[in-house]
Motif scaffolding. Structure first.
Motif, short mmCIF file in Angstrom:
data_model
loop_
_atom_site.label_atom_id
_atom_site.label_comp_id
_atom_site.label_asym_id
_atom_site.label_seq_id
_atom_site.Cartn_x
_atom_site.Cartn_y
_atom_site.Cartn_z
N UNK A 48 0.84 -1.20 0.00
CA UNK A 48 0.00 0.00 0.00
C UNK A 48 0.88 1.25 0.00
N UNK A 49 1.87 1.29 0.88
CA UNK A 49 2.76 2.45 0.95
C UNK A 49 3.54 2.63 -0.35
N UNK A 50 4.10 1.55 -0.87
CA UNK A 50 4.87 1.64 -2.10
C UNK A 50 4.04 2.11 -3.27
N UNK A 51 2.81 1.59 -3.37
CA UNK A 51 1.92 2.01 -4.46
C UNK A 51 1.52 3.47 -4.30
N UNK A 52 1.30 3.91 -3.07
CA UNK A 52 0.98 5.31 -2.84
C UNK A 52 2.13 6.21 -3.29
N UNK A 53 3.35 5.80 -3.02
CA UNK A 53 4.52 6.58 -3.45
C UNK A 53 4.56 6.65 -4.97
N UNK A 54 4.32 5.53 -5.63
CA UNK A 54 4.29 5.53 -7.10
C UNK A 54 3.24 6.51 -7.62
N UNK A 55 2.10 6.57 -6.96
CA UNK A 55 1.00 7.45 -7.40
C UNK A 55 1.25 8.91 -7.07
N UNK A 56 2.22 9.19 -6.21
CA UNK A 56 2.56 10.59 -5.91
C UNK A 56 3.06 11.32 -7.16
N UNK A 57 3.59 10.56 -8.12
CA UNK A 57 4.02 11.17 -9.38
C UNK A 57 2.83 11.72 -10.15
N UNK A 58 1.63 11.33 -9.80
CA UNK A 58 0.40 11.87 -10.39
C UNK A 58 -0.26 12.87 -9.46
N UNK A 59 -0.25 12.55 -8.17
CA UNK A 59 -0.91 13.40 -7.20
C UNK A 59 -0.31 14.80 -7.15
N UNK A 60 1.01 14.88 -7.14
CA UNK A 60 1.64 16.20 -7.04
C UNK A 60 1.30 17.11 -8.24
N UNK A 61 1.54 16.65 -9.48
CA UNK A 61 1.22 17.56 -10.59
C UNK A 61 -0.28 17.87 -10.69
N UNK A 62 -1.12 16.90 -10.37
CA UNK A 62 -2.57 17.16 -10.43
C UNK A 62 -2.94 18.22 -9.39
N UNK A 63 -2.42 18.10 -8.20
CA UNK A 63 -2.68 19.06 -7.13
C UNK A 63 -2.08 20.42 -7.46
N UNK A 64 -0.85 20.42 -7.94
CA UNK A 64 -0.12 21.66 -8.23
C UNK A 64 -0.75 22.45 -9.38
N UNK A 65 -1.29 21.73 -10.37
CA UNK A 65 -1.83 22.40 -11.55
C UNK A 65 -3.35 22.43 -11.59
N UNK A 66 -3.98 21.91 -10.54
CA UNK A 66 -5.44 21.95 -10.49
C UNK A 66 -6.12 21.04 -11.50
N UNK A 67 -5.48 19.92 -11.79
CA UNK A 67 -6.03 18.95 -12.75
C UNK A 67 -6.78 17.87 -11.98
N UNK A 68 -7.92 17.46 -12.48
CA UNK A 68 -8.64 16.33 -11.89
C UNK A 68 -7.76 15.09 -12.05
N UNK A 69 -7.44 14.43 -10.95
CA UNK A 69 -6.46 13.35 -10.97
C UNK A 69 -6.90 12.17 -11.83
N UNK A 70 -8.19 11.96 -11.99
CA UNK A 70 -8.63 10.85 -12.84
C UNK A 70 -8.36 11.10 -14.32
N UNK A 71 -8.11 12.36 -14.69
CA UNK A 71 -7.75 12.66 -16.09
C UNK A 71 -6.38 12.10 -16.42
N UNK A 72 -5.60 11.78 -15.40
CA UNK A 72 -4.26 11.23 -15.61
C UNK A 72 -4.30 9.69 -15.58
N UNK A 73 -5.40 9.11 -16.03
CA UNK A 73 -5.60 7.67 -15.93
C UNK A 73 -4.49 6.83 -16.56
N UNK A 74 -3.86 7.22 -17.65
CA UNK A 74 -2.76 6.38 -18.15
C UNK A 74 -1.62 6.27 -17.13
N UNK A 75 -1.41 7.33 -16.39
CA UNK A 75 -0.38 7.31 -15.35
C UNK A 75 -0.71 6.35 -14.22
N UNK A 76 -2.00 6.20 -13.91
CA UNK A 76 -2.41 5.25 -12.88
C UNK A 76 -2.04 3.82 -13.29
N UNK A 77 -2.28 3.52 -14.56
CA UNK A 77 -1.93 2.18 -15.07
C UNK A 77 -0.42 2.00 -15.03
#
Length: 165
Positions: A79-108
């Motif tokens: 869980x922790x490791x996967x959360x860290x991997x997803x931080x590469x999406x969470x930070x830019x989405x949060x920083x740029x005001x992007x809905x995080x689900x729009x980054x779905x290819x990054x989730x995969x």
């Protein structure tokens, strides 16, 4: 179920078969999404740090007196490791005001890369795993998560920067 076992197995998810580590990684996806929606990247980062600390404690309690330093049902590390991997999406989405689900290819990509590095255990991931102690159980997934996050960033850079999409 005692508290350490509930934390270590992520409320029993670690007992799912086959591939309990994959189930643990999958559990991190909706959790990270919810944390991101509620509090953005700062909450995801804070929660991952708290879960890491709780995970070291739970793994210590669960493995006390056991012959296995890393029982398969302990998936809090995934869980922790996967959360860290997803931080590469969470930070830019949060920083740029992007809905995080729009980054779905990054989730995969984050999911696949994390599982790859967690199973393959290259370099420092393998070093942490060979510690054979509760900290090593958690650290190998933290490092695999960092590798996966870096992979997601490289892939995003190539996709958006080099290819211009």
């Amino acid at each position: 179920m005692n508290l350490a076992r509930a934390i270590g197995t992520v409320a029993g998810i670690g007992y799912l078969r086959p591939a309990p580590g994959t189930w643990g990684s999958l559990a991190a996806l909706p959790l990270t999404w919810l944390l991101h929606v509620v509090g953005g990247f700062p909450l995801v980062l804070t929660a991952a740090a708290a879960i890491f600390i709780l995970g070291v404690w739970a793994t210590t309690v669960i493995t006390e007196g056991s012959t296995s330093h890393d029982p398969s049902e302990v998936v809090v590390d995934e869980v922790v490791g996967q959360m860290i991997a997803l931080m590469a999406l969470s930070y830019p989405a949060w920083n740029m005001g992007i809905e995080i689900t729009r980054l779905w290819p990054g989730w995969i990509a984050a999911f696949v890369l994390f599982r790859l590095f967690d199973i393959w255990k290259p370099g420092p991931v393998g070093w942490a795993d060979r510690r054979e102690d509760p900290l090593g159980v958690m650290l190998d997934d933290v490092i695999a998560g960092i590798f996966a996050a870096l992979g997601v960033m490289v892939m995003a850079g190539v996709w958006h920067g080099v290819m211009g999409w």
